[in-house]
Design a protein around this motif. Structure first.
Motif, PDB file in Angstrom:
ATOM      1  N   SER A   1       6.909  -6.437   6.471  1.00 20.79           N
ATOM      2  CA  SER A   1       8.116  -7.115   6.905  1.00 20.79           C
ATOM      3  C   SER A   1       7.857  -8.711   6.441  1.00 20.79           C
ATOM      4  CB  SER A   1       8.013  -6.990   8.331  1.00 20.79           C
ATOM      5  OG  SER A   1       8.377  -5.794   8.815  1.00 20.79           O
ATOM      6  N   VAL A   2       6.742  -9.236   6.429  1.00 20.31           N
ATOM      7  CA  VAL A   2       6.753 -10.577   5.901  1.00 20.31           C
ATOM      8  C   VAL A   2       6.933 -10.519   4.306  1.00 20.31           C
ATOM      9  CG1 VAL A   2       4.890 -12.163   5.440  1.00 20.31           C
ATOM     10  CG2 VAL A   2       5.136 -11.197   7.720  1.00 20.31           C
ATOM     11  N   LEU A   3       6.334  -9.694   3.629  1.00 20.07           N
ATOM     12  CA  LEU A   3       6.493  -9.551   2.080  1.00 20.07           C
ATOM     13  C   LEU A   3       7.981  -9.550   1.913  1.00 20.07           C
ATOM     14  CD1 LEU A   3       5.416  -9.615  -0.596  1.00 20.07           C
ATOM     15  CD2 LEU A   3       5.091  -7.081  -0.248  1.00 20.07           C
ATOM     16  N   GLY A   4       8.770  -8.608   2.725  1.00 21.07           N
ATOM     17  CA  GLY A   4      10.044  -8.572   2.469  1.00 21.07           C
ATOM     18  C   GLY A   4      11.020  -9.595   2.578  1.00 21.07           C
TER      19      GLY A   4
ATOM     20  N   TRP B   1       0.375  -0.764  12.213  1.00 23.05           N
ATOM     21  CA  TRP B   1       1.114  -2.181  12.749  1.00 23.05           C
ATOM     22  C   TRP B   1       1.048  -3.482  11.672  1.00 23.05           C
ATOM     23  CZ3 TRP B   1       5.639  -2.491  14.954  1.00 23.05           C
ATOM     24  CH2 TRP B   1       5.730  -1.458  16.119  1.00 23.05           C
ATOM     25  N   LYS B   2      -0.351  -3.528  11.103  1.00 18.63           N
ATOM     26  CA  LYS B   2      -0.702  -4.524  10.339  1.00 18.63           C
ATOM     27  C   LYS B   2       0.073  -4.257   8.993  1.00 18.63           C
ATOM     28  CE  LYS B   2      -5.148  -5.722  12.071  1.00 18.63           C
ATOM     29  NZ  LYS B   2      -6.696  -5.886  11.415  1.00 18.63           N
ATOM     30  N   LEU B   3       0.157  -2.968   8.475  1.00 16.53           N
ATOM     31  CA  LEU B   3       0.919  -2.582   7.548  1.00 16.53           C
ATOM     32  C   LEU B   3       2.181  -3.102   7.406  1.00 16.53           C
ATOM     33  CD1 LEU B   3       0.959  -1.215   4.546  1.00 16.53           C
ATOM     34  CD2 LEU B   3       1.154   0.959   5.549  1.00 16.53           C
ATOM     35  N   VAL B   4       3.087  -2.596   8.557  1.00 15.89           N
ATOM     36  CA  VAL B   4       4.309  -2.827   8.761  1.00 15.89           C
ATOM     37  C   VAL B   4       4.774  -4.169   8.997  1.00 15.89           C
ATOM     38  CG1 VAL B   4       6.071  -2.755  10.766  1.00 15.89           C
ATOM     39  CG2 VAL B   4       4.642  -0.653   9.899  1.00 15.89           C
ATOM     40  N   LEU B   5       3.719  -4.929   9.513  1.00 12.20           N
ATOM     41  CA  LEU B   5       3.939  -6.549   9.672  1.00 12.20           C
ATOM     42  C   LEU B   5       4.064  -7.125   8.409  1.00 12.20           C
ATOM     43  CD1 LEU B   5       4.394  -8.947  11.503  1.00 12.20           C
ATOM     44  CD2 LEU B   5       1.919  -9.047  11.788  1.00 12.20           C
ATOM     45  N   GLY B   6       2.723  -6.464   7.551  1.00 15.74           N
ATOM     46  CA  GLY B   6       2.439  -7.043   6.076  1.00 15.74           C
ATOM     47  C   GLY B   6       3.678  -7.025   5.279  1.00 15.74           C
TER      48      GLY B   6
ATOM     49  N   VAL C   1       9.835 -12.787   2.653  1.00 16.38           N
ATOM     50  CA  VAL C   1       9.485 -13.790   1.314  1.00 16.38           C
ATOM     51  C   VAL C   1      10.288 -13.525   0.194  1.00 16.38           C
ATOM     52  CG1 VAL C   1       7.568 -14.638   0.092  1.00 16.38           C
ATOM     53  CG2 VAL C   1       7.387 -14.377   2.328  1.00 16.38           C
ATOM     54  N   LEU C   2      10.305 -12.080  -0.342  1.00 23.25           N
ATOM     55  CA  LEU C   2      10.805 -11.440  -1.392  1.00 23.25           C
ATOM     56  C   LEU C   2      12.552 -11.923  -1.336  1.00 23.25           C
ATOM     57  CD1 LEU C   2       9.187  -8.314  -2.348  1.00 23.25           C
ATOM     58  CD2 LEU C   2       9.400 -10.619  -3.674  1.00 23.25           C
ATOM     59  N   SER C   3      12.970 -11.700  -0.012  1.00 25.38           N
ATOM     60  CA  SER C   3      14.550 -12.088   0.280  1.00 25.38           C
ATOM     61  C   SER C   3      14.764 -13.294   0.167  1.00 25.38           C
ATOM     62  CB  SER C   3      14.849 -11.437   1.485  1.00 25.38           C
ATOM     63  OG  SER C   3      14.700  -9.866   1.629  1.00 25.38           O
ATOM     64  N   VAL C   4      14.001 -14.357   0.670  1.00 29.58           N
ATOM     65  CA  VAL C   4      14.385 -15.650   0.700  1.00 29.58           C
ATOM     66  C   VAL C   4      14.029 -16.096  -0.611  1.00 29.58           C
ATOM     67  CG1 VAL C   4      13.410 -17.774   1.315  1.00 29.58           C
ATOM     68  CG2 VAL C   4      13.773 -16.124   3.082  1.00 29.58           C
ATOM     69  N   SER C   5      13.287 -15.477  -1.559  1.00 29.55           N
ATOM     70  CA  SER C   5      13.074 -15.928  -2.935  1.00 29.55           C
ATOM     71  C   SER C   5      14.071 -15.547  -3.826  1.00 29.55           C
ATOM     72  CB  SER C   5      11.650 -15.452  -3.443  1.00 29.55           C
ATOM     73  OG  SER C   5      10.505 -15.744  -2.756  1.00 29.55           O
ATOM     74  N   LEU C   6      14.617 -14.149  -3.388  1.00 28.08           N
ATOM     75  CA  LEU C   6      16.017 -13.658  -4.181  1.00 28.08           C
ATOM     76  C   LEU C   6      16.995 -14.573  -3.892  1.00 28.08           C
ATOM     77  CD1 LEU C   6      15.480  -9.756  -3.790  1.00 28.08           C
ATOM     78  CD2 LEU C   6      15.249 -11.394  -5.883  1.00 28.08           C
ATOM     79  N   VAL C   7      17.327 -15.013  -2.744  1.00 26.80           N
ATOM     80  CA  VAL C   7      18.467 -15.997  -2.274  1.00 26.80           C
ATOM     81  C   VAL C   7      18.126 -17.272  -2.989  1.00 26.80           C
ATOM     82  CG1 VAL C   7      19.406 -16.930  -0.448  1.00 26.80           C
ATOM     83  CG2 VAL C   7      18.940 -14.804  -0.145  1.00 26.80           C
ATOM     84  N   VAL C   8      17.049 -17.903  -2.930  1.00 27.15           N
ATOM     85  CA  VAL C   8      16.896 -19.177  -3.519  1.00 27.15           C
ATOM     86  C   VAL C   8      17.098 -18.985  -5.018  1.00 27.15           C
ATOM     87  CG1 VAL C   8      15.167 -21.125  -3.995  1.00 27.15           C
ATOM     88  CG2 VAL C   8      15.544 -20.127  -1.599  1.00 27.15           C
ATOM     89  N   ALA C   9      16.453 -18.034  -5.615  1.00 22.48           N
ATOM     90  CA  ALA C   9      16.772 -17.965  -6.998  1.00 22.48           C
ATOM     91  C   ALA C   9      18.138 -17.607  -7.351  1.00 22.48           C
ATOM     92  CB  ALA C   9      15.994 -16.850  -7.204  1.00 22.48           C
ATOM     93  N   GLY C  10      18.749 -16.935  -6.724  1.00 20.23           N
ATOM     94  CA  GLY C  10      20.195 -16.564  -6.983  1.00 20.23           C
ATOM     95  C   GLY C  10      21.054 -17.736  -6.889  1.00 20.23           C
ATOM     96  N   ALA C  11      20.853 -18.606  -5.837  1.00 16.62           N
ATOM     97  CA  ALA C  11      21.425 -19.920  -5.708  1.00 16.62           C
ATOM     98  C   ALA C  11      21.294 -20.843  -6.673  1.00 16.62           C
ATOM     99  CB  ALA C  11      21.413 -20.517  -4.277  1.00 16.62           C
TER     100      ALA C  11
END
Length: 195
Positions: A19-22, A12-17, A24-34
């Motif tokens: 998920s959080v990483l995913g 669960w820690k791995l899945v949660l980690g 953060v990466l998704s938000v970073s890609l959206v912000v970088a794209g914008a």
């Protein structure tokens, strides 16, 4: 039992980690794209290469889209990049290939080469604007907000005729911000293609 619980917690820690990483990466890609889209819609970006700065941008200075009584100024992307997301992404994608071609091939890297291809380059822009019903013009110029009574009788008649004939802005209003190339304009090209 303790070993099973420890294994489940670790998973669960791995899945949660992950998920959080995913996230953060998704938000970073959206912000970088914008940020990337915003940067490529600046005058500085558009005039970063000498082909644009020394040719079309130089002749744009002093035109009605650069300097006027209201102080409203249109920059390159206002006229050449649609604001709507779908058409904007389509235009950006096509422009990336144009940019690659110009940088690698050097087809317009001198004033003489640019002038030799001016009509061809203008034709691409006119065609694109005709296909989009001059959406770039309509981002700023709203027909329903125009005061026809402030237009000259000649302009009123021409706008009424253009509407009746399903013409678009670029059919008549070209060569406004850039030197008009030698050769047929958008309407003449359309008329010769329909014959």
């Amino acid at each position: 039992m303790k070993a099973v619980l420890a294994t489940l917690r670790a998973r669960w820690k791995l899945v949660l980690g992950l998920s959080v990483l995913g996230f953060v990466l998704s938000v970073s890609l959206v912000v970088a794209g914008a940020a990337g889209l915003a940067w490529t819609n600046t005058e500085e970006f558009c005039t970063g290469c000498h082909e644009m700065k020394d040719n079309v941008f130089a002749e744009y200075h002093g035109t009605i889209h650069d300097t006027n009584r209201t102080g409203v100024r249109a920059i390159c992307p206002d006229c050449h990049v649609p604001r709507q997301v779908g058409p904007m992404m389509k235009r950006k994608f096509a422009a990336s290939f144009e940019l690659y071609g110009h940088l690698v091939s050097g087809i317009i890297d001198t004033k003489a080469k640019f002038e030799a291809r001016r009509h061809e380059l203008a034709t691409h822009v006119w065609k694109r604007m005709k296909e989009s019903d001059s959406i770039e013009c309509r981002n700023c110029h709203k027909a329903e907000k125009m005061s026809t009574e402030l237009q000259s009788p000649k302009a009123q008649a021409r706008h009424a005729k253009a509407k009746a004939e399903n013409l678009t802005c670029i059919d008549c209003h070209y060569g406004i911000a850039h030197k008009e190339p030698d050769g047929p304009g958008p309407r003449e090209m359309a008329e010769s293609q329909s014959k």
